[in-house]
Scaffold this motif. Structure first.
Motif, mmCIF file in Angstrom:
data_model
loop_
_atom_site.group_PDB
_atom_site.id
_atom_site.type_symbol
_atom_site.label_atom_id
_atom_site.label_comp_id
_atom_site.label_asym_id
_atom_site.label_seq_id
_atom_site.Cartn_x
_atom_site.Cartn_y
_atom_site.Cartn_z
ATOM 1 N N ASP A 1 2.843 -2.778 -4.144
ATOM 2 C CA ASP A 1 1.334 -2.659 -4.097
ATOM 3 C C ASP A 1 0.850 -4.078 -3.935
ATOM 4 O OD1 ASP A 1 -1.116 -2.215 -4.107
ATOM 5 O OD2 ASP A 1 -1.133 -0.791 -5.914
ATOM 6 N N TYR A 2 0.524 -4.370 -2.563
ATOM 7 C CA TYR A 2 -0.084 -5.672 -2.309
ATOM 8 C C TYR A 2 -1.543 -5.897 -3.133
ATOM 9 C CZ TYR A 2 -4.022 -3.945 0.640
ATOM 10 O OH TYR A 2 -5.236 -3.464 1.007
ATOM 11 N N ARG A 3 -2.165 -4.910 -3.200
ATOM 12 C CA ARG A 3 -3.527 -5.203 -3.955
ATOM 13 C C ARG A 3 -3.403 -5.802 -5.261
ATOM 14 N NH1 ARG A 3 -4.918 -0.187 -1.462
ATOM 15 N NH2 ARG A 3 -3.526 1.082 -3.065
ATOM 16 N N HIS A 4 -2.101 -5.867 -5.956
ATOM 17 C CA HIS A 4 -1.791 -6.316 -7.233
ATOM 18 C C HIS A 4 -0.900 -7.560 -7.376
ATOM 19 C CE1 HIS A 4 -4.564 -3.164 -8.270
ATOM 20 N NE2 HIS A 4 -3.872 -2.504 -8.061
ATOM 21 N N ARG A 5 -0.331 -7.849 -6.237
ATOM 22 C CA ARG A 5 0.540 -8.936 -6.128
ATOM 23 C C ARG A 5 0.100 -10.086 -6.515
ATOM 24 N NH1 ARG A 5 2.392 -9.561 -0.164
ATOM 25 N NH2 ARG A 5 2.402 -7.611 -0.430
ATOM 26 N N PRO B 1 -3.884 -10.557 -11.888
ATOM 27 C CA PRO B 1 -4.233 -9.738 -13.540
ATOM 28 C C PRO B 1 -4.440 -8.536 -13.280
ATOM 29 C CG PRO B 1 -5.944 -11.107 -12.912
ATOM 30 C CD PRO B 1 -5.014 -11.474 -11.644
ATOM 31 N N ASP B 2 -4.123 -7.902 -14.605
ATOM 32 C CA ASP B 2 -4.492 -6.289 -14.663
ATOM 33 C C ASP B 2 -5.932 -6.122 -14.475
ATOM 34 O OD1 ASP B 2 -1.918 -5.810 -15.158
ATOM 35 O OD2 ASP B 2 -1.729 -6.202 -17.342
ATOM 36 N N LEU C 1 -9.027 2.215 -16.985
ATOM 37 C CA LEU C 1 -8.946 2.911 -15.782
ATOM 38 C C LEU C 1 -7.422 3.685 -15.742
ATOM 39 C CD1 LEU C 1 -10.361 0.405 -12.976
ATOM 40 C CD2 LEU C 1 -11.152 2.879 -13.662
ATOM 41 N N SER C 2 -6.487 2.949 -16.356
ATOM 42 C CA SER C 2 -5.126 3.375 -16.604
ATOM 43 C C SER C 2 -5.004 4.593 -17.330
ATOM 44 C CB SER C 2 -4.078 2.378 -17.291
ATOM 45 O OG SER C 2 -4.901 1.876 -18.515
ATOM 46 N N SER D 1 -4.972 5.984 -6.537
ATOM 47 C CA SER D 1 -6.354 5.881 -7.036
ATOM 48 C C SER D 1 -6.626 4.659 -8.168
ATOM 49 C CB SER D 1 -6.887 7.374 -7.592
ATOM 50 O OG SER D 1 -8.148 7.410 -7.804
ATOM 51 N N ILE D 2 -5.868 4.737 -8.917
ATOM 52 C CA ILE D 2 -5.726 3.892 -10.170
ATOM 53 C C ILE D 2 -5.556 2.430 -9.545
ATOM 54 C CG2 ILE D 2 -4.579 2.804 -12.040
ATOM 55 C CD1 ILE D 2 -3.855 5.718 -12.914
ATOM 56 N N SER D 3 -4.753 2.165 -8.473
ATOM 57 C CA SER D 3 -4.589 0.930 -7.894
ATOM 58 C C SER D 3 -6.071 0.552 -6.960
ATOM 59 C CB SER D 3 -3.557 1.049 -6.586
ATOM 60 O OG SER D 3 -3.401 -0.037 -5.912
#
Length: 339
Positions: free
Chosen positions: A210-214, A217-218, A306-307, A326-328
């Motif tokens: 998932d590039y959105r979180h590469r 931070p969380d 959100l998790s 959706s969470i991502s």
């Protein structure tokens, strides 16, 4: 003075407005193949860019036979008129789909989410929707999924009519075409329709994390209710809603209206986030999250993180990929809000 609320908005969308709105959403209005950065560790991504460029070039070069051209028995094309971008969430499939749309040198093209296309058919009627869409060279459908038997039959008929008319169809999905509907309904009862759809697409796999979180931070921790109010007060026009009230409001609106529900909202604040009570509510929340992401609307929440939005049972079920996407997306929007 209290902040405005999404639950006080009741958007309506006329049929003509639905047709005019079939363009990439704001987040993807400026994306192009050149702005897609393939992960060097995932060769399928560079291959998908090449496949997308080639598909767009072919669409631009070929002449659409149109609604009436079908009546004269045009010979079927030698290869499928559809391109199916399959892969996990966060690998840039929507970026590639919008890039295809932008690259096709024609105004006769349409772009919409799966739910927007099915709603268009419902608003115009099947024959009128086919007539209008058949005059396009390209129909791009994001988030293609078959969540119920009615959609299976409807979309099978629609894409059969459109591809027979010479319309090219590009789509994204988290599910291979021959696996559509699996785990959601008795897909075996509709296997003929599903196989018919599959035969009309060339499948291109897009792999990767998932590039959105590469390297990021969380998601930020939830705020307190007081912090939510204070944060919203600094952003003119930002909304503040109770999560339970918002879920009840979503049930009164068709998901095709969710985009207009959040249009022009600079930030969304939600108090009392908790796990959704059932799958119907969960799927509405997914649709809202997608429209917020499309429009790059920051989201701040209080209550649960959100998790915890979807239960462990939901995350093991047939809609698992939708919930994780959706969470991502909401996590990315929560980071935007914290900044």
């Amino acid at each position: 003075m209290s902040a405005p609320r999404l639950v006080d908005r009741h958007p309506e969308i006329a049929a003509q407005e639905l047709v005019a709105a079939l363009t990439p959403p704001p987040r993807f209005a400026e994306v192009r193949f050149d702005t897609y950065v393939p992960n060097p560790d995932e060769p399928s991504q560079a291959a998908a860019v090449a496949a997308g460029r080639a598909f767009a070039a072919r669409v631009g070069a070929e002449r659409n036979t149109g609604f009436f051209g079908r009546m004269f028995g045009k010979k079927a094309p030698a290869e499928p008129l559809g391109l199916y971008l399959d892969g996990g969430f966060g690998v840039g499939k929507t970026h590639l789909l919008a890039s295809i749309w932008h690259a096709v040198p024609s105004t006769a093209k349409a772009y919409g989410t799966f739910v927007e296309i099915t709603h268009l058919v419902g608003a115009l009627g099947f024959a009128e929707a086919v007539r209008r869409l058949s005059e396009h060279r390209l129909l791009a459908i994001d988030e293609f999924e078959l969540d119920d038997p009615g959609d299976t039959t409807l979309v099978s008929r629609l894409l059969t009519e459109l591809t027979d008319a010479g319309v090219h169809v590009a789509t994204t999905s988290n599910t291979l075409p021959d696996k559509l509907g699996e785990g959601r309904f008795a897909a075996d009862d509709f296997i003929r329709e599903i196989r018919s759809l599959s035969a009309r697409f060339t499948v291109v796999r897009v792999d990767g994390p998932d590039y959105r979180h590469r390297g990021l931070p969380d998601a930020p921790d939830p705020m307190s209710d007081a912090e939510i109010d204070a944060h919203a007060a600094t952003i003119p026009g930002a909304t503040v809603d109770d999560f339970t009230d918002l879920c009840a409001h979503l049930a009164k609106l068709h998901p095709s209206r969710y985009g207009k529900l959040v249009a022009g909202v600079p930030a969304v604040h939600i108090k009392g986030l908790t796990a959704v009570p059932d799958e119907n509510v969960a799927l509405r929340v997914v649709a809202l999250a997608d429209r917020l992401y499309d429009r790059a609307v920051p989201v701040a929440v209080s209550g649960k993180p959100l998790s915890a939005l979807f239960t462990e049972q939901m995350l093991r079920g047939g809609y698992r990929k939708k919930y994780l996407r959706s969470i991502s997306r909401l996590t990315a929007l929560a980071r935007d809000a914290s900044r």
